[in-house]
Scaffold this motif. Structure first.
Motif, short mmCIF file in Angstrom:
data_model
loop_
_atom_site.label_atom_id
_atom_site.label_comp_id
_atom_site.label_asym_id
_atom_site.label_seq_id
_atom_site.Cartn_x
_atom_site.Cartn_y
_atom_site.Cartn_z
N GLY A 226 0.70 -1.17 -0.11
CA GLY A 226 -0.18 0.04 0.06
C GLY A 226 0.89 1.40 -0.04
N LYS A 227 2.11 1.26 -0.44
CA LYS A 227 3.05 2.18 -0.27
C LYS A 227 2.36 3.35 -1.45
N THR A 228 1.86 3.10 -2.63
CA THR A 228 1.65 4.07 -3.50
C THR A 228 0.35 4.84 -3.21
N ASN A 229 -0.54 3.91 -2.46
CA ASN A 229 -1.92 4.73 -1.96
C ASN A 229 -1.50 5.59 -0.91
N THR A 230 -0.62 5.19 0.02
CA THR A 230 -0.09 6.39 1.10
C THR A 230 0.49 7.38 0.50
N LEU A 231 1.18 7.36 -0.33
CA LEU A 231 1.98 8.36 -1.26
C LEU A 231 1.19 9.31 -1.96
N TYR A 232 0.08 8.89 -2.81
CA TYR A 232 -0.76 9.17 -3.38
C TYR A 232 -1.81 10.30 -2.61
#
Length: 611
Positions: free
Chosen positions: A375-381
């Motif tokens: 879920g790294k991308t979701n957090t950064l977005y």
């Protein structure tokens, strides 16, 4: 170009004025380019020349030895043209031809090739020597094969004629088959014992090397194949799948969905549908159906009407050659599932407050770590969305770009032409950014530029692959970054995992021994009052007991005490101990908090975290 190149090299102290004069004198006598003459005279290496030209003209440089160019691409221009202009076609995507050039300013060459091929030419820089070597390799190979084939044919003809003259070849007029005597084979067939039905027992297995593209394309348009693909794509959305795996085996053809991080068998279509189904998906994602030897990546965008709602589905498609055919994986990129509200991701209140405080800072680095699919991308977005205002210039370098975000400048990486994270980040700094997102820090070069950006007034967000927040410091130091640079540039490091939620429809209390709860990290006082829940399985969760996922977060804010430890080269154990003293909630503690709230189960937390 020659004089200009010479001036640049002298200005950058790569050669002296005397060496430049020597090279120009040599050029007047022998001709050729200034760069190649400098290399011949041993004054400078071709790598330095290529690097200087790349910086000067803003064109990516590549190493041709790392490329395997398709024969069809090479044939787009003749060998004579390639040698005349010292160029080599690298790849063709749509109407664009990427061309390796020794001189990227040669507009005559680009115009000629554009006219001959009808394609737009996009130059990349390669050294003159490597282009000439590649021309010999790629254009020479087909001629050498033809010559070799002719030689083999001549030898075969000579042997046949010799055997015929010796009377060893007898043409049987009944079945028109040639027979060769045992002595000419160098072995007597009497040495082998064959049964009476040997011809029936022996079966030759032929590899299906030849691809009939017309048949494949036709089969992929058959109604059952089209219906099956449509059902797969829509059903993956209905079930909440994140990925579709299409896997061919020797005697089986399997399709699986990944739902909440776990793979489930969905169906086993007939083997005869394998090639048609895979070809249908490749056509939809604009991939080359004739290429079955190399991995390919594409994208499918479709609009469907589900439950009286029009939905736009976006699938990222990846093909991989396996032993029994191509495996295809489709990643469903559902904008409606993209959670851009940070308060709903699963942060503990104190962790969320730390994260929000640090992404609001005007400069410094924010690092998010964790394995693939955490879920790294979701957090950064989510972080970018909260920072996205008309006054802010946000730029991202991603591989791949998963979701399009309005008002954010997103750049797709293209390693094959030299556009990697380091090159993109270097260019970003000339684009007047406020906030920069780098998809992943993979090497020293990217890490070094990111830290320089963070120290010169930019907020930099990025990801790393480490197990927890404290070990990220050591990972960066091991990459070659000085500890004092890590300490001064990094604002916050966050590690995260995704775990499954208990299904709210079928969750029930579960009896767990007190010792078991203490063993995973609860105190005896908390364990005695704890209520543990587990899903029993229902239609809503497909009998799994879980529905949806939530994040576990370990947020380590870098304060002065931690900075001192980092500068003196403290181990990750020492940094972790100090961070916990300062109030860091670990991944295991975040998981225990979710268990206390009845959000997840003990099994899920134990599977993803350690004490």
């Amino acid at each position: 170009m020659s004089a200009k190149l010479g001036e640049i090299l002298v200005r950058e102290n790569l050669i002296t004025s005397q060496q430049l004069r020597e090279a120009l004198d040599y050029q007047r006598t022998n001709g050729g380019r200034l760069g190649s003459n400098l290399i011949k005279l041993g004054i400078i290496s071709d790598e330095v020349i290529t690097s200087v030209l790349s910086r000067q003209y803003g064109v990516p440089s590549i190493n041709l030895e790392l490329f395997e160019i398709e024969e069809a691409t090479v044939k787009l221009i003749s060998q004579e043209v390639a040698m005349k202009y010292t160029v080599l076609p690298i790849s063709k995507v749509g109407a664009t031809l990427t061309m390796a050039m020794a001189d990227p300013t040669n507009v005559f060459a680009m115009d000629d090739i554009k006219f001959m091929t009808g394609l737009n030419v996009e130059p990349v820089i390669a050294s003159e020597a490597s282009i000439q070597s590649a021309i010999g390799e790629y254009y020479g190979s087909s001629k050498e094969m033809d010559v070799a084939g002719a030689n083999i044919q001549n030898e075969f003809d000579e042997i046949s004629a010799k055997l015929a003259r010796n009377g060893n070849v007898v043409v049987n007029e009944v079945d028109n088959k040639q027979k060769i005597s045992d002595s000419d084979l160098g072995v007597s067939l009497d040495e082998f014992e064959f049964g009476a039905n040997a011809s029936e027992e022996l079966e030759v297995v032929e590899e299906n090397d030849e691809i009939d593209l017309a048949e494949l394309a036709k089969a992929s348009e058959d109604a059952p194949v089209v219906r099956l693909v449509n059902v797969l794509l829509v059903d993956s959305l209905r079930r909440g799948a994140s990925d579709i795996h299409i896997e061919p085996y020797e005697k089986d053809f399997r399709i699986r969905f990944r739902i909440d991080g776990i793979l489930y068998d969905v169906m086993h279509p007939p083997m005869k549908m394998r090639d048609a189904l895979i070809s249908r998906l490749k056509i939809m994602s604009k991939l080359d159906i004739s290429e079955k030897r190399l991995p390919q990546d594409g994208r499918i965008k479709i609009k469907v009407k589900i439950d009286n709602r029009s939905r736009e589905l976006d699938f990222r498609v990846s093909t991989l050659p396996t032993l029994f055919g191509e495996k295809v994986v489709l990643r469903l990129l559902d904008k409606e599932k993209l959670m851009l509200d940070m308060t709903k991701l699963g942060f503990e209140p104190e962790s969320l407050e730390k994260f929000q405080r640090n992404i609001a800072k005007p400069y410094g680095m924010v690092l998010v770590t964790g394995p693939t699919g955490s879920g790294k991308t979701n957090t950064l977005y989510s972080a970018l969305q909260s920072l996205n205002t008309p006054e802010t210039n946000i730029m991202t370098a991603e591989d791949p770009v998963e979701f399009n975000l309005e008002g954010i400048n997103q750049v797709q990486m293209k390693e094959q032409i030299g556009l990697n994270f380091a090159a993109a980040l270097r260019s970003f700094l000339r684009q007047d950014p406020n906030i920069v997102l780098v998809g992943e820090i993979r090497d020293f070069e990217t890490a070094e530029i990111a830290i320089k950006a963070a120290l010169t007034g930019h907020l930099v967000l990025s990801t790393l692959h480490t197990n927890d927040a404290p070990s990220t410091v050591n990972r960066m130091v091991n990459m070659g970054i000085e500890p004092f640079l890590v300490a001064t540039s990094v604002n916050i490091i966050q590690a995260q995992r995704l775990i499954r939620r208990v299904c709210s429809e079928c969750k029930e209390k579960q009896d767990v021994p007190l010792e078991g709860l203490v063993e995973i990290g609860f105190t005896e006082e908390v364990a005695e009052e704890l209520e543990i829940y587990k899903g029993q399985g229902c239609d809503r969760c497909n009998g799994t007991g879980y529905k949806g996922r939530v994040g576990l977060f370990e947020v380590m804010e870098i304060n002065d005490e931690l900075r001192e430890l980092i500068i003196i080269g403290a181990s990750s154990i020492e940094i972790r101990k100090k961070a916990i003293e300062l109030g860091m909630v670990t991944l295991r503690e975040s998981g225990l908090c979710k268990i206390r709230q009845g959000i997840t189960t003990i099994e899920e937390v134990v599977k993803e975290t350690v004490i």
